[in-house]
Design a protein around this motif. Structure first.
Motif, PDB file in Angstrom:
ATOM      1  N   TRP A   1       7.608   6.407 -10.945  1.00  0.00           N
ATOM      2  CA  TRP A   1       6.930   5.406 -11.773  1.00  0.00           C
ATOM      3  C   TRP A   1       7.693   5.151 -13.063  1.00  0.00           C
ATOM      4  O   TRP A   1       7.706   4.021 -13.568  1.00  0.00           O
ATOM      5  CB  TRP A   1       5.477   5.824 -12.067  1.00  0.00           C
ATOM      6  CG  TRP A   1       5.305   7.084 -12.877  1.00  0.00           C
ATOM      7  CD1 TRP A   1       5.156   8.354 -12.410  1.00  0.00           C
ATOM      8  CD2 TRP A   1       5.275   7.184 -14.306  1.00  0.00           C
ATOM      9  NE1 TRP A   1       5.027   9.244 -13.440  1.00  0.00           N
ATOM     10  CE2 TRP A   1       5.088   8.553 -14.617  1.00  0.00           C
ATOM     11  CE3 TRP A   1       5.369   6.257 -15.344  1.00  0.00           C
ATOM     12  CZ2 TRP A   1       5.010   9.019 -15.928  1.00  0.00           C
ATOM     13  CZ3 TRP A   1       5.290   6.713 -16.666  1.00  0.00           C
ATOM     14  CH2 TRP A   1       5.106   8.078 -16.945  1.00  0.00           C
TER      15      TRP A   1
ATOM     16  N   ARG B   1       1.282   4.110 -16.605  1.00  0.00           N
ATOM     17  CA  ARG B   1       0.146   4.781 -15.973  1.00  0.00           C
ATOM     18  C   ARG B   1      -1.196   4.357 -16.563  1.00  0.00           C
ATOM     19  O   ARG B   1      -2.229   4.491 -15.905  1.00  0.00           O
ATOM     20  CB  ARG B   1       0.311   6.301 -16.065  1.00  0.00           C
ATOM     21  CG  ARG B   1       1.365   6.862 -15.134  1.00  0.00           C
ATOM     22  CD  ARG B   1       1.442   8.377 -15.224  1.00  0.00           C
ATOM     23  NE  ARG B   1       1.819   8.835 -16.556  1.00  0.00           N
ATOM     24  CZ  ARG B   1       2.060  10.098 -16.879  1.00  0.00           C
ATOM     25  NH1 ARG B   1       1.945  11.038 -15.955  1.00  0.00           N
ATOM     26  NH2 ARG B   1       2.401  10.435 -18.105  1.00  0.00           N
TER      27      ARG B   1
ATOM     28  N   ILE C   1      -3.405   1.969 -14.441  1.00  0.00           N
ATOM     29  CA  ILE C   1      -3.958   2.377 -13.154  1.00  0.00           C
ATOM     30  C   ILE C   1      -5.486   2.285 -13.175  1.00  0.00           C
ATOM     31  O   ILE C   1      -6.140   2.833 -14.057  1.00  0.00           O
ATOM     32  CB  ILE C   1      -3.514   3.808 -12.794  1.00  0.00           C
ATOM     33  CG1 ILE C   1      -1.992   3.847 -12.603  1.00  0.00           C
ATOM     34  CG2 ILE C   1      -4.218   4.307 -11.534  1.00  0.00           C
ATOM     35  CD1 ILE C   1      -1.436   5.232 -12.354  1.00  0.00           C
TER      36      ILE C   1
ATOM     37  N   PRO D   1       0.225   1.329 -10.774  1.00  0.00           N
ATOM     38  CA  PRO D   1       0.021   0.494 -11.956  1.00  0.00           C
ATOM     39  C   PRO D   1       0.129  -1.001 -11.672  1.00  0.00           C
ATOM     40  O   PRO D   1      -0.308  -1.819 -12.492  1.00  0.00           O
ATOM     41  CB  PRO D   1       1.136   0.957 -12.904  1.00  0.00           C
ATOM     42  CG  PRO D   1       1.411   2.368 -12.508  1.00  0.00           C
ATOM     43  CD  PRO D   1       1.268   2.364 -11.017  1.00  0.00           C
TER      44      PRO D   1
ATOM     45  N   LEU E   1      -3.662   9.710 -10.880  1.00  0.00           N
ATOM     46  CA  LEU E   1      -2.522   9.553 -11.776  1.00  0.00           C
ATOM     47  C   LEU E   1      -1.332  10.383 -11.303  1.00  0.00           C
ATOM     48  O   LEU E   1      -1.449  11.597 -11.124  1.00  0.00           O
ATOM     49  CB  LEU E   1      -2.896   9.985 -13.195  1.00  0.00           C
ATOM     50  CG  LEU E   1      -4.058   9.237 -13.850  1.00  0.00           C
ATOM     51  CD1 LEU E   1      -4.283   9.758 -15.255  1.00  0.00           C
ATOM     52  CD2 LEU E   1      -3.808   7.741 -13.865  1.00  0.00           C
TER      53      LEU E   1
END
Length: 350
Positions: free
Chosen positions: A115, A122, A125, A306, A335
């Protein structure tokens, strides 16, 4: 590079029933790509859409057969690797397992999570839904209570398309609404279990029940009828079985509001990223979903989450004995961590 292939079996805490049948356990394929003292991990999960199931045995066999052709190459030789995979005509699940393992290797080589390599945030998300399968109303209510106790879920995806008809679907949904907290979002996945007439009726009824969207209301092959439903449905329509790769998206862009991307259908994270950009260019929303995927595959999907409007990455949460850990559930959101690559580690549950 060296490629190792083995299988592992996982068992569901709650057997899942959809319009096509019930699943209580699956045997998945674990792929490890080794080079420069680094191992990248990938996974293949069996699934079935239409008349062409991708079985565990077929996925493992394809990977074992392709391994000798890949061994002279290095994980950084992605164009050469892709040519070998295309010539072998791998199934999407086998291709995904290798693609994910190669990207995990790359992230570890760079010492960055995927990511982060992709520049994603993040904080973007959204919460993942958890799935309530087709059940009698009282069983569905208990499943809601079980999931809320287990995960503090912020969203529920309810499987409809009961073989007993839309009256059974409505009874189950009303029972779920009785026990689901009002702040928990409800979405519907019919898995192609409705006729066009029933889909129109249900879309209007479900809108009155506060449902947020409907997924795959019509079976794969009825894409022409989606246009009629699109014109009459007050709810957004997402497709799953009707959309495998980026090539499928333009033809659907005038009759759906979004697509469900699954790594096993797309062929891995690389194609999933292409699907995201193609869908956005067509003005569509994005969902990431799963099959009977372990924590390895859902952590892989979480690397791209995301970019999603909706998430349904709950299959590993329903496993009694999932062997992999990685992304963590925090306040209903899955996450990815700060470890390099996928950030997955082997941690069998007892």
């Amino acid at each position: 590079m060296r490629i190792h292939v083995e299988t592992f079996t996982v068992h569901k805490r709650f057997p899942l029933t959809i319009s096509r049948g019930t699943t209580a356990q699956t045997t998945n394929v674990w792929v490890r790509v080794e080079a420069d003292a680094i191992e990248g991990w990938g996974e293949g999960s069996p699934f079935s859409v239409g008349e062409t199931p991708q079985t565990t045995e077929a996925i493992a066999q394809q990977l074992q057969q392709i391994a000798p052709a890949l061994e002279p190459l290095h994980p950084l030789d992605r164009q050469r690797i892709e040519r070998v995979l295309q010539e072998a005509q791998l199934s999407s699940a086998a291709h995904a397992a290798l693609d994910i393992a190669l990207l995990d290797w790359l992230g570890q080589k760079a010492q960055l999570p995927l990511w982060r390599i992709w520049g994603l945030n993040r904080d973007r998300i959204v919460p993942t839904s958890v799935t309530i399968g087709i059940n009698p109303p009282e069983v569905a209510q208990q499943r809601v209570k079980d999931w809320l106790q287990l995960t503090c879920a912020k969203a529920l995806k309810v499987k409809l398309g009961s073989p007993d008809g839309i009256a059974a679907d409505q009874a189950m949904l009303l029972a779920i609404r009785e026990v689901a907290p009002p702040q928990v979002k409800l979405s519907i996945d019919a898995n192609g279990g409705w006729s066009l007439t029933d889909a129109i009726k249900m879309s209007q009824w479900l809108e009155q029940q506060g449902v947020t969207y409907i997924e795959q209301p019509l079976r794969r092959g009825q894409e022409q009828d989606l246009l009629k439903l699109y014109e009459r449905s007050p709810l957004p329509i997402f497709v799953d079985e009707s959309c495998f790769t980026s090539r499928d998206i333009p033809a659907l862009s005038d009759r759906v509001h979004g697509i469900n991307i699954k790594l096993m259908k797309s062929g891995g994270l690389s194609e999933a990223m292409r699907m995201v950009h193609t869908a956005r260019a067509c003005g569509l929303q994005i969902m990431f979903g799963c099959y009977s995927d372990s924590g390895l595959l859902n952590t892989a999907a979480a690397q791209l989450s995301p970019l999603a409007d909706h998430l349904d990455l709950d299959s590993h949460l329903n496993l009694l004995d999932g062997p992999f850990s990685g992304a963590s559930l925090q306040d209903g959101r899955l996450l990815p961590n700060d470890l390099p690559g996928l950030g997955v580690y082997y941690a069998p549950q007892s």
